[in-house]
Design a protein around this motif. Structure first.
Motif, mmCIF file in Angstrom:
data_model
loop_
_atom_site.group_PDB
_atom_site.id
_atom_site.type_symbol
_atom_site.label_atom_id
_atom_site.label_comp_id
_atom_site.label_asym_id
_atom_site.label_seq_id
_atom_site.Cartn_x
_atom_site.Cartn_y
_atom_site.Cartn_z
ATOM 1 N N THR A 289 -1.773 -0.544 -2.322
ATOM 2 C CA THR A 289 -2.887 0.251 -1.826
ATOM 3 C C THR A 289 -4.155 -0.022 -2.616
ATOM 4 O O THR A 289 -4.121 -0.235 -3.821
ATOM 5 N N ARG B 290 3.339 6.704 1.586
ATOM 6 C CA ARG B 290 2.446 5.862 2.374
ATOM 7 C C ARG B 290 2.670 6.016 3.878
ATOM 8 O O ARG B 290 2.377 5.129 4.655
ATOM 9 N N ASP C 91 -1.996 -2.257 2.938
ATOM 10 C CA ASP C 91 -1.903 -1.087 2.073
ATOM 11 C C ASP C 91 -0.468 -0.642 1.834
ATOM 12 O O ASP C 91 -0.189 0.012 0.837
ATOM 13 N N LEU C 92 0.432 -0.960 2.741
ATOM 14 C CA LEU C 92 1.841 -0.618 2.522
ATOM 15 C C LEU C 92 2.418 -1.384 1.339
ATOM 16 O O LEU C 92 3.319 -0.903 0.661
ATOM 17 N N ASP D 114 -0.244 5.107 6.148
ATOM 18 C CA ASP D 114 -0.431 3.688 6.477
ATOM 19 C C ASP D 114 0.505 3.262 7.601
ATOM 20 O O ASP D 114 0.129 2.468 8.457
ATOM 21 N N GLU E 78 -4.952 10.217 2.862
ATOM 22 C CA GLU E 78 -4.420 9.293 1.862
ATOM 23 C C GLU E 78 -5.298 9.274 0.614
ATOM 24 O O GLU E 78 -4.795 9.290 -0.511
ATOM 25 N N ASP F 170 -3.010 10.333 -2.622
ATOM 26 C CA ASP F 170 -2.337 9.195 -3.258
ATOM 27 C C ASP F 170 -2.805 9.044 -4.711
ATOM 28 O O ASP F 170 -3.967 8.722 -4.959
#
Length: 124
Positions: free
Chosen positions: A59, A9, A55-56, A12, A107, A111
């Protein structure tokens, strides 16, 4: 696992910094707090920073997509809110917005959790 999550992440983490920068940039560039230019940068920065911080923790596709939209707004906003006569603020918005778009797309592409959400049709 926590280290893997933190390294996965990193986009982010950078977007939080971009959001903070945009939020404080009107004061750094000496804009009156009530000016449309200050509101534009501060609001875009607050949204980007808050969504990236959110989002950390967990997400969500919708949060990443919304940050991409806000990044796009930041890129085009100098032409709409009148910052073109100030190169520093114009470049600040364009670079921060562009970086937010690139990081958000990166991302989305990398992700696995976002891939699962996208495939399942659940934006959260």
């Amino acid at each position: 696992m926590a280290m893997h999550l933190a390294t996965r992440r990193w986009q982010d983490q950078l977007m939080v910094l971009i959001g903070v920068w945009l939020f404080v940039s009107p004061w750094i560039f000496a804009y009156p707090p009530s000016s449309p230019i200050a509101w534009n940068a501060a609001l875009a920065g607050a949204i980007i920073g808050i969504l990236a911080a959110f989002d950390l923790v967990k997400t969500h596709v919708w949060a990443v997509l919304f940050n991409i939209v806000v990044g796009a707004w930041a890129v085009v906003s100098p032409w709409l809110v009148g910052t073109l006569d100030d190169p520093a603020m114009t470049w600040s918005l364009v670079i921060a917005g562009s970086a937010t778009i690139v990081l958000g797309l990166w991302e989305l592409r990398t992700d696995p959790e976002l891939h699962r959400q996208w495939r399942s049709g659940a934006a959260g």
